[in-house]
Write an enzyme that holds these catalytic residues in place. Structure first.
Site, mmCIF file in Angstrom:
data_model
loop_
_atom_site.group_PDB
_atom_site.id
_atom_site.type_symbol
_atom_site.label_atom_id
_atom_site.label_comp_id
_atom_site.label_asym_id
_atom_site.label_seq_id
_atom_site.Cartn_x
_atom_site.Cartn_y
_atom_site.Cartn_z
ATOM 1 N N GLU A 113 -5.637 -8.750 -0.476
ATOM 2 C CA GLU A 113 -6.127 -8.162 1.013
ATOM 3 C C GLU A 113 -7.212 -8.419 -0.429
ATOM 4 O OE1 GLU A 113 -4.804 -5.414 3.322
ATOM 5 O OE2 GLU A 113 -2.821 -5.426 2.623
ATOM 6 N N GLU A 156 1.428 -0.560 -0.188
ATOM 7 C CA GLU A 156 -0.139 -0.157 -0.007
ATOM 8 C C GLU A 156 0.466 0.816 0.349
ATOM 9 O OE1 GLU A 156 -3.149 -0.303 2.999
ATOM 10 O OE2 GLU A 156 -4.247 -2.034 2.417
#
Length: 516
Positions: free
Chosen positions: A321, A200
């Site tokens: 995710e 991320e």
């Protein structure tokens, strides 16, 4: 002519009854399986999991230490190990997540009592003693028979730190890092194939631009040597520009990238209105399933961008995710992301896994968040007790698809309508392995059974069997000290005849049909 007139009379009579009594005339749902077209492998890694240093996922959920009075194997919870082996977990991602980009791996090796502590700045601000590090993670993966997937620190780490971690784990050469590994008790290298380079990086991993991160990725990947499957930090949800930039810049050095990640969570309404995991009505049920189905659009649009730079689909889309994200359970630490897990979560898992299966030509790995005690977990623990969630049973049911060959399907079904909106009432995928065809079906409608006619082209089958996951109430979940409400049960399926089979899916259910 007389028969035609009689048929018309019957049809109009049915319409009249429908008008008078409010009955809706609907078409029969159909699913056609093209077994003769099966050629794409469903990677077992699509059924992967994610374990971050977050709440009680690692400490208390996986690892309790050798001195704990909770039964353990070298410090790992014995009950959790057994459950994961039974579920056939294929892959585990660690140490994060946001935690990965503050984790310095050398703090987590050597004698446990000599390791420095770390403050988990992302999740609750708690202090950890680093007793669960590289050796413990890889030991745990060997114990549960799962492939390890390690996420490197790009946000606050260095290229040297990352390359030395790869060397420490995978190298068999004589070097300072392999010498250090041997001093810490491991002579032979581990076979670790999957390495994520950052996490991320558009957010908690450094708040970078895609251009900056892509250049940084190429630098890190260059020095992480070996026969590795390197995964670039991809977009959040529908950031298509991020995907385009990553594919453009990494395609200049195609040998450096084997996968690009995608993160997408399902909320009740939005990031700021996540809703309750257990206290919801049909509106909460519908909105979550509706939002879950958006994954299909994300996969297809990101795949179309990847196709422009990688038409041969060499680079995998890694959904590392995904899952439901609701408000934490009342009275628990907000930073620990602990939530219960209902039948609704089982439907979310089944629908997502069906979508991943059907896009197995591009989706090569997926990791649900997270494995124990965090978000949409498959296992909950509390001191000596353990609970298997509805999501656990979906993964156990769907394990038949691991490394099977995907069967293309054509699905035509009724809509499930709520408050003027609608979604397809049925989700499905199919595969074949060792001569057995496995079909997984989800009925999204919480009030109505769905009849579906299956047609199998190119092959005849002699027998059929099935399993089902459902419960009387959409809010039902498994809890500590109580009998399970949601689990796997046998499901009666008639023997197919002339390549056809009819199945009635109970309301709010996940069903497996297997044909031999």
């Amino acid at each position: 002519m007389k028969n035609v007139i009689e048929m018309k009379k019957s049809y109009f009579l049915l319409l009249a009854f429908s008008f008078l009594f409010g009955i809706t005339v609907q078409g029969q749902s159909t699913l056609t399986l093209h077994t003769e077209q099966a050629k794409t492998k469903i990677n077992k890694e699509i059924y992967g999991h994610f374990a971050e240093h977050l709440g009680h996922c690692i400490y208390g959920g996986i690892y309790v230490g050798v001195d704990s009075d909770i039964p353990n194997i070298r410090g790992f919870r014995e009950d959790v190990v057994g459950a994961l082996q039974d579920m056939k977990i294929p892959l585990l991602r660690w140490p994060g997540g946001c935690f990965a980009d503050t984790y310095h791996w050398k703090d987590g090796i050597g004698p446990q009592h000599k390791r420095p502590s770390i403050v988990n700045v992302h999740w609750g601000g708690v202090t950890e003693d680093n007793s669960f590090g590289t050796h413990e993670f890889l030991d745990f993966c060997e114990l549960i028979h799962a492939e390890p997937y390690i996420n490197l620190n790009v946000g606050s780490g260095t290229v040297q730190e990352a390359s030395e971690w790869v060397e420490y784990v995978t190298s068999s050469n004589e070097s300072p890092m392999t010498k250090l590994r041997k001093e810490n008790g491991r002579d032979k290298p581990w076979d670790v194939k999957y390495w994520g380079i950052g996490n991320e990086n558009w957010g908690c991993g450094g708040n970078m631009t895609p251009e900056y991160y892509a250049d940084l990725y190429n630098r890190f990947a260059t020095y992480c040597r070996g026969n590795l499957y390197r995964i670039a930090g991809g977009p959040s949800v529908d950031d298509y520009n991020w995907m385009r930039v990553i594919m453009q810049k990494t395609s200049l050095h195609p040998y450096l990238v084997q996968g690009v990640s995608l993160h997408n969570y399902t909320f009740t309404t939005s990031w700021t209105d996540k809703g309750s995991a257990t206290d919801f009505d049909e509106g909460g049920w519908f909105s979550v399933l509706q939002n879950t189905l958006k994954m299909k659009t994300l996969i297809e649009r990101h795949s179309s961008i990847m196709d422009q730079y990688d038409p041969n689909k060499r680079v995998g889309l890694i959904v590392d995710e995904w899952g439901d994200w609701f408000n934490v359970e009342p009275g628990t630490n907000p930073g620990f992301l602990y939530q219960q897990n209902t039948l609704r979560d089982a439907l979310v898992a089944g629908i997502n896994l069906n979508m991943f299966n059907n896009h197995a030509d591009r989706v090569k790995m997926a990791n649900i968040a997270q494995m124990v005690n965090v978000l949409q977990s498959v296992i909950l623990t509390k001191e000596k007790e353990m609970v298997l969630t509805p999501t656990y049973y979906v993964f156990k049911m769907y394990s038949v698809h691991q490394d099977a060959t995907m069967i293309p399907v054509n699905l035509n079904c009724d809509d499930y309508e709520y408050n003027g909106q609608s979604v397809p009432a049925v989700s499905a995928s199919a595969s074949v392995k060792d001569g057995v065809v496995s079909i997984t079906l989800c009925n999204l409608n919480p009030e109505k059974a769905e009849s579906i006619d299956l047609t199998l082209t190119g092959q005849e089958f002699a027998s059929a069997s099935g399993q089902v996951i459902t419960s009387p109430n959409m809010n039902d979940y498994n809890d500590f000290g109580q009998n399970e409400k949601v689990a796997l049960k046998a499901f009666d399926v008639k023997k197919p005849k002339n390549g056809k089979l009819s199945v009635e899916l109970p309301s709010k259910s996940v069903v497996l049909v297997q044909l031999k």
